[in-house]
Design an enzyme around this catalytic site. Structure first.
Site, PDB file in Angstrom:
ATOM      1  N   LYS A  10      -2.024  -1.534  -3.886  1.00 14.77           N
ATOM      2  CA  LYS A  10      -2.905  -0.369  -3.829  1.00 14.77           C
ATOM      3  C   LYS A  10      -2.086   0.907  -3.932  1.00 14.77           C
ATOM      4  O   LYS A  10      -1.111   1.023  -3.180  1.00 14.77           O
ATOM      5  CB  LYS A  10      -3.656  -0.393  -2.497  1.00 14.77           C
TER       6      LYS A  10
ATOM      7  N   ARG B 141     -10.866   9.801   1.618  1.00 14.96           N
ATOM      8  CA  ARG B 141     -10.739  10.518   2.900  1.00 14.96           C
ATOM      9  C   ARG B 141     -11.847  11.556   3.040  1.00 14.96           C
ATOM     10  O   ARG B 141     -12.316  11.829   4.142  1.00 14.96           O
ATOM     11  CB  ARG B 141      -9.352  11.154   3.022  1.00 14.96           C
TER      12      ARG B 141
ATOM     13  N   GLU C 125       7.446  -7.027   1.597  1.00 15.29           N
ATOM     14  CA  GLU C 125       6.123  -7.036   2.236  1.00 15.29           C
ATOM     15  C   GLU C 125       5.360  -8.321   1.881  1.00 15.29           C
ATOM     16  O   GLU C 125       4.687  -8.908   2.725  1.00 15.29           O
ATOM     17  CB  GLU C 125       5.310  -5.804   1.805  1.00 15.29           C
TER      18      GLU C 125
ATOM     19  N   LYS D 185       0.863  -1.182   0.000  1.00 18.83           N
ATOM     20  CA  LYS D 185       0.000   0.000   0.000  1.00 18.83           C
ATOM     21  C   LYS D 185       0.895   1.224   0.000  1.00 18.83           C
ATOM     22  O   LYS D 185       1.704   1.422   0.913  1.00 18.83           O
ATOM     23  CB  LYS D 185      -0.912   0.004   1.218  1.00 18.83           C
TER      24      LYS D 185
ATOM     25  N   TYR E  65     -14.780   1.057  -7.455  1.00 21.42           N
ATOM     26  CA  TYR E  65     -16.060   1.737  -7.286  1.00 21.42           C
ATOM     27  C   TYR E  65     -16.952   1.531  -8.515  1.00 21.42           C
ATOM     28  O   TYR E  65     -18.127   1.902  -8.488  1.00 21.42           O
ATOM     29  CB  TYR E  65     -15.819   3.236  -6.996  1.00 21.42           C
TER      30      TYR E  65
ATOM     31  N   SER F  96     -10.057   5.446  -5.009  1.00 23.85           N
ATOM     32  CA  SER F  96     -11.017   6.515  -5.248  1.00 23.85           C
ATOM     33  C   SER F  96     -10.501   7.566  -6.235  1.00 23.85           C
ATOM     34  O   SER F  96     -11.221   7.974  -7.150  1.00 23.85           O
ATOM     35  CB  SER F  96     -11.387   7.174  -3.917  1.00 23.85           C
TER      36      SER F  96
ATOM     37  N   LYS G 260       1.297   9.887   5.529  1.00 26.24           N
ATOM     38  CA  LYS G 260       1.406   8.524   6.040  1.00 26.24           C
ATOM     39  C   LYS G 260       2.688   7.849   5.559  1.00 26.24           C
ATOM     40  O   LYS G 260       2.782   6.626   5.488  1.00 26.24           O
ATOM     41  CB  LYS G 260       0.156   7.733   5.622  1.00 26.24           C
TER      42      LYS G 260
HETATM   43  C1  PBG Z   1      -7.184   3.759   5.301  1.00 25.47           C
HETATM   44  C2  PBG Z   1      -7.627   3.468   3.917  1.00 25.47           C
HETATM   45  C3  PBG Z   1      -7.487   4.365   2.841  1.00 25.47           C
HETATM   46  C4  PBG Z   1      -8.067   3.752   1.731  1.00 25.47           C
HETATM   47  C5  PBG Z   1      -8.529   2.502   2.130  1.00 25.47           C
HETATM   48  N1  PBG Z   1      -8.235   2.340   3.492  1.00 25.47           N
HETATM   49  C6  PBG Z   1      -6.943   5.739   2.819  1.00 25.47           C
HETATM   50  C7  PBG Z   1      -5.650   6.017   3.442  1.00 25.47           C
HETATM   51  O1  PBG Z   1      -4.788   5.146   3.599  1.00 25.47           O
HETATM   52  O2  PBG Z   1      -5.471   7.180   3.786  1.00 25.47           O
HETATM   53  C8  PBG Z   1      -8.163   4.390   0.372  1.00 25.47           C
HETATM   54  C9  PBG Z   1      -9.106   3.801  -0.599  1.00 25.47           C
HETATM   55  C10 PBG Z   1      -9.452   4.681  -1.749  1.00 25.47           C
HETATM   56  O3  PBG Z   1      -8.868   5.768  -1.954  1.00 25.47           O
HETATM   57  O4  PBG Z   1     -10.357   4.300  -2.504  1.00 25.47           O
HETATM   58  N2  PBG Z   1      -6.941   2.753   6.176  1.00 25.47           N
END
Ligand code: PBG
Length: 333
Positions: A252, A204, A237, A194, A317, A278, A221
């Site tokens: 991701k 968010r 990982e 990720k 989505y 997203s 993050k």
């Molecule tokens: C957070 C989480 C995120 C997404 C899924 N779980 C956002 C982040 O890490 O800040 C993002 C998914 C998306 O953008 O569709 N645990």
């Protein structure tokens, strides 16, 4: 010319014989944003066509998806601020509306696959996936919180847990906690690679889960999510998640990381999932709403590319829309 590749493209029937990749809706997972209340359908402004839904609406949505062949769902809670605290205790509170919704969904649709989100950010007043102390995200102190969330989610009836937090050692910690509590059949779809990506913005917005602005809170993050520049690190990982008992490995985001999807596919025997996030969906929607791209053509081509790169499972989505198109039905979007 002895070789003429165009001969194999001449008719639709011949092209059908030579098609290398087909994407069946059975590979898709539909994300769901859950809110408290009744009869709520609240559109996410930065992700048009995606709604924050109350449980009654979620049940209708799942029913509609199941009818067109989407049977897997990954659910995220939009948690009101009054439930948030520094240690994310609401995440494993038995009164948590997200856990209660999972039980209800599995009661109505026992045959669906319901996937959770394991991370502190929906519940944390600091907006991070782990505990924050003195401006740092604590790793080992976060694990027990994730373990408690995992067991509570398994107990609520989720089929599979989705740790999206990127703490070290979390898969093994959760696996042991689940097994000790008697949930050896609950699976783990690990967010293996990720990345600290700019493409999570609409998500968010949907959950109001961005890091809180404060000088003692890291703004991003990057100390736990991966550097977008790194490829080989994804193999570390993957190795750890596999050894620790993950059932699926996830990459991701998806589109900007097709090479990472292909890399994990070639180096693992586990099924590979990709999260078409997203921001990636929002980009395409923005262009199609402007009349610059054709949604019904560009969207399936996009999902196909993720599958072709090696993803067995695609979280998107657009899952429901894809299934409608696959069945030759028209779309409302
Ligand atoms: C957070 C989480 C995120 C997404 C899924 N779980 C956002 C982040 O890490 O800040 C993002 C998914 C998306 O953008 O569709 N645990």
């Amino acid at each position: 010319m002895l070789r003429r590749p165009r001969r194999n493209r001449r008719t639709s029937a011949i092209r059908a014989l030579t098609t290398e990749t087909r994407l069946h809706p059975a590979h898709l997972v539909q994300p769901i944003f859950l809110v408290e209340g009744n009869n709520v359908r609240n559109e996410v402004p930065s992700l048009p066509g995606t709604f924050r839904l109350s449980l009654d609406q979620v049940l209708l949505e799942i029913d509609e998806c199941m009818q067109v062949g989407i049977q897997s769902f990954i659910m995220f809670p939009a948690v009101p601020d009054e439930h948030k605290d520094k240690t994310g205790t609401y995440g494993y509170d038995p009164d948590n509306f997200y856990l209660q919704a999972a039980t209800e969904i599995k009661k109505h649709f026992p045959e669906c696959c319901l996937i959770s989100d394991v991370a502190m950010d929906p519940y944390s007043s600091d907006g991070h996936d782990g505990l924050v102390r003195h401006g740092r995200i604590l790793n080992d102190e976060t694990l027990p919180v994730l373990g408690k969330m995992a067991v509570a989610q398994a107990r609520a009836g989720f089929d599979m847990l989705g740790p999206s937090d990127m703490m070290d050692g979390r898969i093994g910690y959760m696996r042991r906690a689940l097994d000790e509590a008697g949930f050896s059949e609950t699976g783990i779809m690990s967010y293996t690679a990720k990345y600290a990506s700019a493409f999570y913005g609409p998500f968010r917005d949907a959950l109001d889960s961005a890091p809180r602005e404060d000088e003692d809170i890291p703004k991003d993050k990057k100390t736990y999510q991966m550097d977008p520049a790194n490829r080989r690190e994804a193999l570390i990982e993957a190795e750890l998640d596999t050894a620790e008992g993950a059932d699926f490995l996830m990459v991701k985001p998806a589109l900007n990381y097709l090479d990472v999807i292909a890399l994990l596919k070639g180096n693992s025997k586990l099924p590979i999932a990709a999260y078409h996030v997203s921001g990636e969906c929002a980009m395409l929607l923005a262009a199609t709403r402007n009349g610059w791209l054709d949604y019904e053509k560009a969207m399936p081509e996009t999902l196909l590319s993720i599958h072709r790169a090696g993803a067995d499972v695609i979280i998107t989505y657009f899952a429901k829309d894809y299934a409608y198109l696959y069945q030759g039905k028209s779309l409302s979007r």
